[in-house]
Scaffold this active site. Structure first.
Site, PDB file in Angstrom:
ATOM      1  N   ASP A  35      -1.193 -36.097  46.479  1.00  0.00           N
ATOM      2  CA  ASP A  35      -1.173 -34.945  47.371  1.00  0.00           C
ATOM      3  C   ASP A  35      -2.232 -35.157  48.444  1.00  0.00           C
ATOM      4  O   ASP A  35      -3.249 -35.809  48.212  1.00  0.00           O
ATOM      5  CB  ASP A  35      -1.472 -33.670  46.562  1.00  0.00           C
ATOM      6  CG  ASP A  35      -0.908 -32.421  47.215  1.00  0.00           C
ATOM      7  OD1 ASP A  35      -0.015 -31.791  46.623  1.00  0.00           O
ATOM      8  OD2 ASP A  35      -1.353 -32.078  48.332  1.00  0.00           O
ATOM      9  N   LEU A 164      13.479 -25.328  37.333  1.00  0.00           N
ATOM     10  CA  LEU A 164      12.507 -24.594  36.514  1.00  0.00           C
ATOM     11  C   LEU A 164      12.161 -23.267  37.176  1.00  0.00           C
ATOM     12  O   LEU A 164      12.205 -23.134  38.400  1.00  0.00           O
ATOM     13  CB  LEU A 164      11.232 -25.421  36.305  1.00  0.00           C
ATOM     14  CG  LEU A 164      10.304 -25.712  37.488  1.00  0.00           C
ATOM     15  CD1 LEU A 164       9.363 -24.559  37.823  1.00  0.00           C
ATOM     16  CD2 LEU A 164       9.476 -26.938  37.201  1.00  0.00           C
ATOM     17  N   GLU A 166       9.011 -20.397  37.364  1.00  0.00           N
ATOM     18  CA  GLU A 166       7.591 -20.308  37.068  1.00  0.00           C
ATOM     19  C   GLU A 166       7.373 -19.346  35.906  1.00  0.00           C
ATOM     20  O   GLU A 166       8.145 -18.417  35.692  1.00  0.00           O
ATOM     21  CB  GLU A 166       6.832 -19.880  38.325  1.00  0.00           C
ATOM     22  CG  GLU A 166       6.856 -20.997  39.354  1.00  0.00           C
ATOM     23  CD  GLU A 166       6.145 -20.650  40.644  1.00  0.00           C
ATOM     24  OE1 GLU A 166       5.248 -19.793  40.644  1.00  0.00           O
ATOM     25  OE2 GLU A 166       6.508 -21.242  41.679  1.00  0.00           O
ATOM     26  N   LYS A 221      21.769 -26.504  44.516  1.00  0.00           N
ATOM     27  CA  LYS A 221      20.461 -25.860  44.317  1.00  0.00           C
ATOM     28  C   LYS A 221      20.385 -24.553  45.132  1.00  0.00           C
ATOM     29  O   LYS A 221      19.982 -23.513  44.612  1.00  0.00           O
ATOM     30  CB  LYS A 221      19.341 -26.822  44.726  1.00  0.00           C
ATOM     31  CG  LYS A 221      17.956 -26.225  44.664  1.00  0.00           C
ATOM     32  CD  LYS A 221      17.557 -25.825  43.253  1.00  0.00           C
ATOM     33  CE  LYS A 221      16.381 -24.869  43.278  1.00  0.00           C
ATOM     34  NZ  LYS A 221      15.994 -24.381  41.964  1.00  0.00           N
ATOM     35  N   ALA A 224      22.676 -22.003  43.434  1.00  0.00           N
ATOM     36  CA  ALA A 224      22.148 -21.415  42.186  1.00  0.00           C
ATOM     37  C   ALA A 224      21.148 -20.309  42.517  1.00  0.00           C
ATOM     38  O   ALA A 224      21.208 -19.213  41.954  1.00  0.00           O
ATOM     39  CB  ALA A 224      21.481 -22.509  41.339  1.00  0.00           C
ATOM     40  N   ALA A 226      20.910 -18.588  45.257  1.00  0.00           N
ATOM     41  CA  ALA A 226      21.587 -17.471  45.913  1.00  0.00           C
ATOM     42  C   ALA A 226      22.287 -16.588  44.870  1.00  0.00           C
ATOM     43  O   ALA A 226      22.205 -15.361  44.922  1.00  0.00           O
ATOM     44  CB  ALA A 226      22.606 -18.004  46.930  1.00  0.00           C
ATOM     45  N   CYS A 277      10.899 -19.100  46.251  1.00  0.00           N
ATOM     46  CA  CYS A 277      12.208 -19.756  46.388  1.00  0.00           C
ATOM     47  C   CYS A 277      13.329 -18.868  46.902  1.00  0.00           C
ATOM     48  O   CYS A 277      14.010 -19.227  47.872  1.00  0.00           O
ATOM     49  CB  CYS A 277      12.615 -20.346  45.048  1.00  0.00           C
ATOM     50  SG  CYS A 277      11.573 -21.720  44.567  1.00  0.00           S
TER      51      CYS A 277
HETATM   52  P1  NAD Z   1       3.716 -26.252  46.566  1.00  0.00           P
HETATM   53  O1  NAD Z   1       3.328 -25.714  47.889  1.00  0.00           O
HETATM   54  O2  NAD Z   1       3.133 -25.660  45.320  1.00  0.00           O
HETATM   55  O3  NAD Z   1       3.391 -27.827  46.516  1.00  0.00           O
HETATM   56  C1  NAD Z   1       3.700 -28.714  47.526  1.00  0.00           C
HETATM   57  C2  NAD Z   1       2.545 -29.709  47.666  1.00  0.00           C
HETATM   58  O4  NAD Z   1       2.937 -30.758  48.557  1.00  0.00           O
HETATM   59  C3  NAD Z   1       1.270 -29.120  48.240  1.00  0.00           C
HETATM   60  O5  NAD Z   1       0.207 -29.292  47.319  1.00  0.00           O
HETATM   61  C4  NAD Z   1       1.048 -29.913  49.543  1.00  0.00           C
HETATM   62  O6  NAD Z   1      -0.320 -30.163  49.816  1.00  0.00           O
HETATM   63  C5  NAD Z   1       1.781 -31.190  49.257  1.00  0.00           C
HETATM   64  N1  NAD Z   1       2.177 -31.934  50.457  1.00  0.00           N
HETATM   65  C6  NAD Z   1       2.833 -31.472  51.569  1.00  0.00           C
HETATM   66  N2  NAD Z   1       3.067 -32.482  52.421  1.00  0.00           N
HETATM   67  C7  NAD Z   1       2.557 -33.614  51.865  1.00  0.00           C
HETATM   68  C8  NAD Z   1       2.503 -34.983  52.264  1.00  0.00           C
HETATM   69  N3  NAD Z   1       3.047 -35.386  53.415  1.00  0.00           N
HETATM   70  N4  NAD Z   1       1.889 -35.861  51.444  1.00  0.00           N
HETATM   71  C9  NAD Z   1       1.348 -35.468  50.270  1.00  0.00           C
HETATM   72  N5  NAD Z   1       1.388 -34.173  49.829  1.00  0.00           N
HETATM   73  C10 NAD Z   1       1.985 -33.261  50.613  1.00  0.00           C
HETATM   74  O7  NAD Z   1       5.306 -26.184  46.495  1.00  0.00           O
HETATM   75  P2  NAD Z   1       6.231 -26.084  45.189  1.00  0.00           P
HETATM   76  O8  NAD Z   1       6.309 -24.675  44.726  1.00  0.00           O
HETATM   77  O9  NAD Z   1       5.828 -27.146  44.241  1.00  0.00           O
HETATM   78  O10 NAD Z   1       7.650 -26.434  45.814  1.00  0.00           O
HETATM   79  C11 NAD Z   1       7.991 -27.750  46.202  1.00  0.00           C
HETATM   80  C12 NAD Z   1       9.471 -27.828  46.457  1.00  0.00           C
HETATM   81  O11 NAD Z   1      10.191 -27.545  45.248  1.00  0.00           O
HETATM   82  C13 NAD Z   1      10.005 -26.824  47.479  1.00  0.00           C
HETATM   83  O12 NAD Z   1      11.038 -27.426  48.205  1.00  0.00           O
HETATM   84  C14 NAD Z   1      10.555 -25.702  46.619  1.00  0.00           C
HETATM   85  O13 NAD Z   1      11.595 -25.005  47.261  1.00  0.00           O
HETATM   86  C15 NAD Z   1      11.101 -26.460  45.435  1.00  0.00           C
HETATM   87  N6  NAD Z   1      11.165 -25.686  44.187  1.00  0.00           N
HETATM   88  C16 NAD Z   1      10.169 -24.847  43.820  1.00  0.00           C
HETATM   89  C17 NAD Z   1      10.231 -24.158  42.609  1.00  0.00           C
HETATM   90  C18 NAD Z   1       9.140 -23.213  42.176  1.00  0.00           C
HETATM   91  O14 NAD Z   1       9.333 -22.512  41.194  1.00  0.00           O
HETATM   92  N7  NAD Z   1       8.010 -23.163  42.841  1.00  0.00           N
HETATM   93  C19 NAD Z   1      11.317 -24.355  41.755  1.00  0.00           C
HETATM   94  C20 NAD Z   1      12.322 -25.239  42.160  1.00  0.00           C
HETATM   95  C21 NAD Z   1      12.230 -25.897  43.369  1.00  0.00           C
HETATM   96  C1  UDX Z   2      13.603 -19.174  40.643  1.00  0.00           C
HETATM   97  C2  UDX Z   2      14.816 -19.694  39.850  1.00  0.00           C
HETATM   98  O1  UDX Z   2      15.013 -18.870  38.707  1.00  0.00           O
HETATM   99  C3  UDX Z   2      14.607 -21.131  39.446  1.00  0.00           C
HETATM  100  O2  UDX Z   2      15.752 -21.622  38.788  1.00  0.00           O
HETATM  101  C4  UDX Z   2      14.331 -21.953  40.685  1.00  0.00           C
HETATM  102  O3  UDX Z   2      14.093 -23.288  40.333  1.00  0.00           O
HETATM  103  C5  UDX Z   2      13.147 -21.395  41.448  1.00  0.00           C
HETATM  104  O4  UDX Z   2      13.377 -20.010  41.757  1.00  0.00           O
HETATM  105  P1  UDX Z   2      11.181 -18.311  40.008  1.00  0.00           P
HETATM  106  O5  UDX Z   2      11.178 -17.768  41.393  1.00  0.00           O
HETATM  107  O6  UDX Z   2      10.036 -19.142  39.578  1.00  0.00           O
HETATM  108  O7  UDX Z   2      12.500 -19.196  39.766  1.00  0.00           O
HETATM  109  O8  UDX Z   2      11.293 -17.099  38.954  1.00  0.00           O
HETATM  110  P2  UDX Z   2      12.514 -16.161  38.518  1.00  0.00           P
HETATM  111  O9  UDX Z   2      12.404 -15.954  37.057  1.00  0.00           O
HETATM  112  O10 UDX Z   2      13.794 -16.606  39.030  1.00  0.00           O
HETATM  113  O11 UDX Z   2      12.128 -14.770  39.193  1.00  0.00           O
HETATM  114  C6  UDX Z   2      12.170 -14.581  40.597  1.00  0.00           C
HETATM  115  C7  UDX Z   2      11.881 -13.137  40.934  1.00  0.00           C
HETATM  116  O12 UDX Z   2      12.963 -12.297  40.494  1.00  0.00           O
HETATM  117  C8  UDX Z   2      10.629 -12.585  40.262  1.00  0.00           C
HETATM  118  O13 UDX Z   2       9.944 -11.751  41.162  1.00  0.00           O
HETATM  119  C9  UDX Z   2      11.185 -11.786  39.102  1.00  0.00           C
HETATM  120  O14 UDX Z   2      10.321 -10.776  38.678  1.00  0.00           O
HETATM  121  C10 UDX Z   2      12.458 -11.229  39.716  1.00  0.00           C
HETATM  122  N1  UDX Z   2      13.488 -10.862  38.723  1.00  0.00           N
HETATM  123  C11 UDX Z   2      14.024 -11.808  37.894  1.00  0.00           C
HETATM  124  C12 UDX Z   2      13.957  -9.551  38.678  1.00  0.00           C
HETATM  125  O15 UDX Z   2      13.485  -8.680  39.428  1.00  0.00           O
HETATM  126  N2  UDX Z   2      14.943  -9.229  37.774  1.00  0.00           N
HETATM  127  C13 UDX Z   2      15.495 -10.148  36.935  1.00  0.00           C
HETATM  128  O16 UDX Z   2      16.385  -9.777  36.160  1.00  0.00           O
HETATM  129  C14 UDX Z   2      15.017 -11.481  37.011  1.00  0.00           C
END
Ligand code: NAD
Ligand code: UDX
Length: 463
Positions: A35, A164, A166, A221, A224, A226, A277
C-alpha cells in the site's frame, strides 16, 4: 502455472482480510500486501496484533498465524510486483467527485495507476486480477495499458470480485457462498483462470468456484450489490407505509421471508443502508446504463438510492417533529456511528447524515460507538463540508461510555445494531435523561415493551 508468489496492491478492508485468509490457507504461497499508505502498513505490521487497522471478528488471529511466515505487509510496491506471478488489484474505486460522471461514475484513477505501475515494473509474464469492484469492461482498459509496454511481457487479466461483508469478513472468506472468476475464453485465459482456481481450491469446495467470461464476472458484482441494496430499500419503503397503517414491518418481513422464493435474509428495515459499496456501486450501475442510453434501466436502479436517502432523512425529520418541532440546544445521544455492527468502518454510515440534519437544527450530538474514535466522527462530518470543522466540533462530542453519552439527553437515537446495546442498564440510562425520554431505534434493536415499561417513549422503524 502453479502460483507461489502473490502480490496484492491495496491493504484496505478487502485486501487485508482477503490476503490474510489466502496466506493462512495456503502456507506454500508467499503473499505480500502493499500500500502507498505507510501508516496503514505500519499498523498491519504492529507487534500488537490487536492494533491492525481494521476491526473484524477473528481477523487478528488469522494475521497472527500467517504474518511473518508467508504473509507480509510492505510499502515497497515495485518489489512485490516484480516478484509476484499473480497480482491482485484491491485499491479503492470511489464515486468520482469531479469532472464527467461526477457523483455517479467510479473513479478509476487508482486502478489505472496500478496498471501503469505493473506495466512499468513487470519483467516476466503476470496474471493481473481485478479484486476491486469495477465497471463492466474495465479489464479492457487495463489490458490496453498493459499491452503497450513494448517489452514482450504477456499479461492475463482476470476478474475475481470480492463478496465479503464487513463485520463477517473472516467467516465470509473462510466459507464463501461462491468464488467468481472471470477470464478470457482463449487457452491462455483458461490457464490463468485455472491457476487462480487452484489457489482457492485449497479451502473452497470446487462446486463453489464459478468461472465465467470477464464481463459477466465484472457485471455480476455490481448486480449482486444492486439486488442486495434493493431488498433493503424495498422493505424500507414498506416501513413507511407500515407506520401509517398499523402494520408492523418486522411481522411483514417475517411473513414474506418464509416464502422460499423471497427468502428471509436482508429484509431488516433500518435507518438506511450505509457502507462503502452499495451506494457507490449502484450509482456506477446507473451511470453505465445511462452511458449506453438505457434510461429506463438507469431510472429503475436509481430509485434504490432515492429511497435510501429518503429513509435517512425521514428518520431525522421524525426526531425533530416528535421533540415538539425543535431540537435546538437539545442533547441527542447517538448509540453507534459505524455503518453496521462489528466494524470500525463508517463510510456512508446513516449516522453521519442523520447527525448532519440534526446539527442543521442546532441539536447537540453525543456519540458513543464501541469501535469508532472521536476524531473519525468529526472527520466524517467535516467531509460533508456542510459547515466549518470548528462548528462541527462545537456540535458533536464523543463519549467513552453509553451512560455518559446519554446523561441529560432528550432523546437517544440507535444508529448501529451493536449487540452490547441490548445489555445496558436501561433503567439507569432512563433515570439520567430529560423527561419525556425518547428512544428512536433506527435498527429495531431494543424491545419496545421493555423500554416502554421503564418509561421511555419508544419509536422504532416501521411500526
Ligand atoms: P480501502 O480504501 O479500505 O483500501 C484501498 C487501499 O488501496 C487504501 O489503503 C489505499 O491507500 C490503497 N491504494 C490506492 N491506490 C494505490 C496504489 N496505486 N498503490 C498502492 N496502494 C494503493 O478500500 P476497500 O474497502 O478495501 O475496497 C477496495 C475495493 O474492493 C473497492 O473497489 C471496493 O468497491 C471493493 N469491495 C469492498 C468491499 C468492502 O466491504 N469494503 C467488499 C467487496 C468489494
Ligand atoms: C456489502 C455486501 O453485502 C457484500 O457482499 C459486498 O461485498 C460489499 O457490500 P457490507 O456493505 O460490508 O457488504 O455490509 P452489508 O451487510 O451488506 O450491509 C450494508 C448496509 O445495509 C449496512 O448499513 C447494514 O446495516 C444495512 N442492512 C443490511 C440493512 O439495513 N438491512 C438488512 O437487512 C441488511
Amino acid at each position: 502455472m502453479k502460483i507461489t508468489k502473490i502480490c496484492c496492491i491495496g491493504a484496505g478492508y478487502v485486501g487485508g482480510p482477503t490476503m490474510a485468509v489466502i496466506a493462512q490457507k495456503c502456507p506454500d504461497i508467499q503473499v505480500t500486501v502493499v500500500d502507498l499508505n505507510a501508516d496503514r502498513i505500519a499498523a498491519w505490521n504492529d507487534k500488537n496484533v490487536d492494533a491492525i487497522p481494521i476491526y473484524e471478528p477473528g481477523l487478528s488471529a488469522v494475521v497472527a498465524e500467517a504474518r511473518g511466515r508467508n504473509l507480509f505487509f510492505s510499502t515497497d510496491v515495485e518489489k512485490a510486483i516484480d516478484e509476484a506471478q499473480l497480482i491482485f488489484i484491491s485499491v479503492n474505486t470511489p464515486t468520482k467527485t469531479y469532472g464527467k460522471g461526477k457523483g455517479m461514475a467510479a473513479d478509476l484513477k487508482y486502478i489505472e495507476l496500478c496498471a501503469r505501475q505493473i506495466a512499468q515494473v513487470a519483467k516476466d509474464n503476470k496474471i493481473v486480477v481485478e479484486k476491486s469492484t469495477l465497471p463492466v469492461r474495465t479489464a479492457e482498459a487495463i489490458k490496453n495499458i498493459l499491452d503497450h509496454t513494448g517489452n514482450g511481457v504477456q499479461f492475463q487479466i482476470l476478474s475475481n470480485p470480492e463478496f465479503l461483508a464487513e463485520g463477517t469478513a473472516v467467516e465470509d472468506l473462510l466459507h464463501p457462498d461462491r468464488i467468481l472468476i472471470g477470464g478470457d475464453t482463449t487457452p491462455d485465459g483458461q490457464e490463468a483462470i485455472q491457476s487462480l482456481v487452484d489457489v482457492y481450491a485449497n479451502w473452497v469446495p470446487s462446486d463453489k468456484i464459478l468461472t465465467t467470461n470477464v464481463w459477466s464476472s465484472e457485471l455480476s458484482k455490481l448486480t449482486a450489490n444492486a439486488f442486495l441494496a434493493q431488498r433493503i430499500s424495498s422493505i424500507n419503503a414498506l416501513s413507511e407505509l407500515c407506520e401509517k397503517t398499523g402494520a408492523d414491518v418486522t411481522e411483514v418481513a417475517r411473513a414474506i421471508g418464509m416464502d422460499s422464493r423471497i427468502g428471509s435474509k436482508f429484509l431488516k428495515s433500518s435507518v438506511g443502508f450505509g457502507g462503502s459499496c452499495f451506494q457507490k456501486d449502484i450509482l456506477n450501475l446507473v451511470y453505465i446504463a445511462k452511458s449506453y442510453g438505457l434510461n429506463e434501466v438507469a431510472d429503475y436502479w436509481e430509485q434504490v438510492i432515492i429511497m435510501n436517502d429518503h429513509q435517512k432523512r425521514r428518520f431525522s425529520a421524525k426526531i425533530v417533529q416528535t421533540l415538539y418541532n425543535t431540537v435546538a440546544s437539545k442533547k441527542i445521544a447517538f448509540l453507534g456511528w459505524a455503518f453496521k455492527k462489528d466494524t470500525n468502518d463508517t463510510r456512508e454510515s446513516a449516522a453521519i447524515y442523520v447527525a448532519d440534519d440534526l446539527i442543521n437544527e442546532q441539536a447537540q450530538i453525543a456519540v458513543y460507538d464501541p469501535k469508532v474514535p472521536a476524531a473519525k466522527v468529526l472527520a466524517d462530518l467535516d467531509y460533508l463540508e456542510t459547515r466549518t470543522p470548528e462548528s462541527n466540533a462545537q456540535s458533536v462530542a464523543s463519549f467513552g461510555t453509553p451512560y455518559e453519552a446519554c446523561a441529560g439527553a432528550h432523546a437517544i437515537a440507535v444508529l448501529t445494531e451493536w449487540d452490547e446495546f441490548t445489555t445496558y442498564d436501561w433503567q439507569k440510562i432512563y433515570d439520567g435523561m430529560q423527561k419525556p425520554a425518547f428512544i428512536f431505534d433506527g435498527r429495531n434493536l431494543l424491545h419496545r415493551s421493555e423500554m416502554e415499561a421503564i418509561g421511555f417513549v419508544y419509536h422504532g422503524i416501521g411500526a
